[in-house]
Write an enzyme that holds these catalytic residues in place. Structure first.
Site, PDB file in Angstrom:
ATOM      1  NE  ARG A   1      24.450 -15.799  69.493  1.00 21.25           N
ATOM      2  CZ  ARG A   1      24.631 -14.701  70.201  1.00 21.25           C
ATOM      3  NH1 ARG A   1      24.476 -14.701  71.519  1.00 21.25           N
ATOM      4  NH2 ARG A   1      25.023 -13.594  69.601  1.00 21.25           N
TER       5      ARG A   1
ATOM      6  CD  GLU B   1      21.039 -12.610  73.189  1.00 17.93           C
ATOM      7  OE1 GLU B   1      20.808 -13.790  72.881  1.00 17.93           O
ATOM      8  OE2 GLU B   1      21.234 -12.240  74.360  1.00 17.93           O
TER       9      GLU B   1
HETATM   10  C1  LIG Z   1      27.110 -16.477  75.837  1.00 16.02           C
HETATM   11  C2  LIG Z   1      27.289 -15.198  75.074  1.00 16.02           C
HETATM   12  C3  LIG Z   1      27.376 -14.004  75.750  1.00 16.02           C
HETATM   13  C4  LIG Z   1      27.548 -12.803  75.060  1.00 16.02           C
HETATM   14  N1  LIG Z   1      27.614 -11.629  75.753  1.00 16.02           N
HETATM   15  C5  LIG Z   1      27.798 -10.461  75.111  1.00 16.02           C
HETATM   16  C6  LIG Z   1      27.885  -9.216  75.809  1.00 16.02           C
HETATM   17  O1  LIG Z   1      27.779  -9.171  77.017  1.00 16.02           O
HETATM   18  N2  LIG Z   1      28.070  -8.085  75.093  1.00 16.02           N
HETATM   19  C7  LIG Z   1      28.192  -8.095  73.733  1.00 16.02           C
HETATM   20  O2  LIG Z   1      28.378  -7.041  73.127  1.00 16.02           O
HETATM   21  N3  LIG Z   1      28.092  -9.245  73.036  1.00 16.02           N
HETATM   22  C8  LIG Z   1      27.898 -10.421  73.672  1.00 16.02           C
HETATM   23  N4  LIG Z   1      27.798 -11.580  72.964  1.00 16.02           N
HETATM   24  C9  LIG Z   1      27.872 -11.529  71.495  1.00 16.02           C
HETATM   25  C10 LIG Z   1      29.281 -11.906  70.991  1.00 16.02           C
HETATM   26  O3  LIG Z   1      30.246 -11.051  71.512  1.00 16.02           O
HETATM   27  C11 LIG Z   1      29.324 -11.861  69.442  1.00 16.02           C
HETATM   28  O4  LIG Z   1      29.135 -10.530  69.005  1.00 16.02           O
HETATM   29  C12 LIG Z   1      28.296 -12.718  68.788  1.00 16.02           C
HETATM   30  O5  LIG Z   1      28.193 -13.961  69.433  1.00 16.02           O
HETATM   31  C13 LIG Z   1      28.628 -12.910  67.318  1.00 16.02           C
HETATM   32  O6  LIG Z   1      29.597 -13.929  67.193  1.00 16.02           O
HETATM   33  P1  LIG Z   1      30.948 -13.804  66.365  1.00 16.02           P
HETATM   34  O7  LIG Z   1      31.782 -12.711  66.895  1.00 16.02           O
HETATM   35  O8  LIG Z   1      31.553 -15.159  66.333  1.00 16.02           O
HETATM   36  O9  LIG Z   1      30.493 -13.247  64.964  1.00 16.02           O
HETATM   37  P2  LIG Z   1      30.004 -13.871  63.550  1.00 16.02           P
HETATM   38  O10 LIG Z   1      29.583 -12.706  62.743  1.00 16.02           O
HETATM   39  O11 LIG Z   1      29.025 -14.980  63.755  1.00 16.02           O
HETATM   40  O12 LIG Z   1      31.313 -14.356  62.908  1.00 16.02           O
HETATM   41  C14 LIG Z   1      31.687 -15.701  62.745  1.00 16.02           C
HETATM   42  C15 LIG Z   1      33.195 -15.781  62.838  1.00 16.02           C
HETATM   43  O13 LIG Z   1      33.791 -15.064  61.757  1.00 16.02           O
HETATM   44  C16 LIG Z   1      34.990 -14.456  62.232  1.00 16.02           C
HETATM   45  N5  LIG Z   1      34.847 -12.990  62.139  1.00 16.02           N
HETATM   46  C17 LIG Z   1      33.682 -12.293  61.949  1.00 16.02           C
HETATM   47  N6  LIG Z   1      33.929 -10.988  61.875  1.00 16.02           N
HETATM   48  C18 LIG Z   1      35.268 -10.840  62.028  1.00 16.02           C
HETATM   49  C19 LIG Z   1      36.111  -9.730  62.071  1.00 16.02           C
HETATM   50  N7  LIG Z   1      35.651  -8.476  61.939  1.00 16.02           N
HETATM   51  N8  LIG Z   1      37.410  -9.935  62.242  1.00 16.02           N
HETATM   52  C20 LIG Z   1      37.919 -11.180  62.377  1.00 16.02           C
HETATM   53  N9  LIG Z   1      37.154 -12.308  62.360  1.00 16.02           N
HETATM   54  C21 LIG Z   1      35.841 -12.125  62.171  1.00 16.02           C
HETATM   55  C22 LIG Z   1      35.188 -14.887  63.677  1.00 16.02           C
HETATM   56  O14 LIG Z   1      35.962 -16.056  63.702  1.00 16.02           O
HETATM   57  C23 LIG Z   1      33.761 -15.172  64.110  1.00 16.02           C
HETATM   58  O15 LIG Z   1      33.667 -16.061  65.207  1.00 16.02           O
HETATM   59  C24 LIG Z   1      27.627 -12.800  73.635  1.00 16.02           C
HETATM   60  C25 LIG Z   1      27.529 -14.015  72.954  1.00 16.02           C
HETATM   61  C26 LIG Z   1      27.366 -15.209  73.647  1.00 16.02           C
HETATM   62  C27 LIG Z   1      27.243 -16.502  72.878  1.00 16.02           C
END
Ligand SMILES: Cc1cc2nc3c(=O)[nH]c(=O)nc-3n(C[C@H](O)[C@H](O)[C@H](O)COP(=O)(O)OP(=O)(O)OC[C@H]3O[C@@H](n4cnc5c(N)ncnc54)[C@H](O)[C@@H]3O)c2cc1C
Length: 261
Positions: free
Chosen positions: A211, A100
């Protein structure tokens, strides 16, 4: 074999500011900068913010370092927070946890223990709290872990012998790598791992918020709470609004005073 229920966070790297270089920059631009900031990370963020507008000079000492950074965060000028970076060694976490954590792509770097090179026959395991608190569930969990671990050890031994018979020219490291990379397929998600995790303040704030929320899985939420505690102490100006709260289920979570920056 140890059963682990708490993650550990070691801050092994943090920034310092090179005052001499800053003074040279200020002198070259016939200006000055007074700040009451004390920590490298927070000085660098203020310096970065002021560099955007060249807002130096003695008349600029109307704001403290905390006022300055709070204003940046309040305005959502989050990119300036990316200049502050930490290196954390994290231990006592499971492979499910790291699966995660590594989803956070922006502003992060990871170096994780290799199950291909490192012998997991001495592995520890991370037990979910909901299982640990129930003796019957704990017993069921423990026997599943012990059985999987025993299978891993048997497979490594047999695979190492097989690889040696089939590839007699391979050295021990290559041979054991081939055995371990195949045998690890039976190791559970609960297997403890260690990693170096580097991240900037903006990414850390987001990871704690997301998280540490109600919907997050309990192991990563416990980590987010610990991270918030550690970082609030490390850099109170940058993380002071990361509040530890009691969630409806009674566990701790994190709520950001200022939402995503
Ligand atoms: C409660 C919960 C349940 C989840 N369930 C699942 C699941 O079932 N399956 C699954 O696959 N994942 C799941 N996830 C993971 C989730 O989908 C994200 O991949 C993960 O939380 C990383 O967060 P983020 O996308 O904000 O990425 P980070 O890398 O932390 O990026 C931070 C921010 O930067 C920006 N950003 C980063 N990359 C890009 C990009 N390429 N384009 C545009 N903007 C960008 C966005 O604003 C993003 O929020 C879950 C997460 C949570 C908290």
């Amino acid at each position: 074999m140890r059963i682990i229920t708490e993650p550990e966070i070691y801050i092994v790297g943090r920034q310092t500011i090179d005052s001499e270089a800053v003074q040279r920059f200020l002198a070259d631009h016939e200006t000055s900068w007074q700040t009451d900031g004390e920590r490298g990370s927070e000085l660098i963020v203020e310096l970065a913010g002021r560099a955007c507008y060249m807002s130096f000079g003695s008349h600029q000492f109307r704001k403290t370092n905390a006022d300055y950074i709070n204003n940046l965060v309040g305005q959502g000028h989050g990119s300036v927070l990316e200049h502050a970076v930490w290196d954390l060694l994290i231990t006592g976490v499971s492979r499910s946890f790291t699966h995660e954590l590594v989803r956070h792509r922006a502003g992060t770097a990871f170096s994780q223990l290799s199950q291909r090179y490192v012998d997991e026959s001495v592995a520890d395991f991370v037990e979910p709290g909901i299982i640990a608190s129930d003796p019957q569930l704990h017993q069921a969990w423990l026997s599943a872990i012990e059985s999987a671990h025993a299978s891993y050890k048997t497979l490594v031994e047999k695979l190492a012998a097989k690889v040696q018979a089939e590839h007699p020219d391979l050295g021990r490291t290559a041979r054991m790598k081939m055995a371990r990379e195949a045998a690890r397929s039976v190791l559970p998600n609960a297997t403890e791992t260690k990693l170096m995790f580097s991240a900037n303040a903006r990414a850390l704030r987001w990871i704690m918020t997301l998280r540490g929320g109600e919907g997050a899985e309990p192991e990563i939420r416990r980590f987010a709470v610990k991270l918030a505690r550690v970082m609030r102490e490390e850099a109170p100006v940058l993380f002071g609004d990361m509040e530890i709260v009691r969630l409806p289920d009674g566990s701790e979570g994190v709520r950001a005073g200022h939402q995503k920056v």
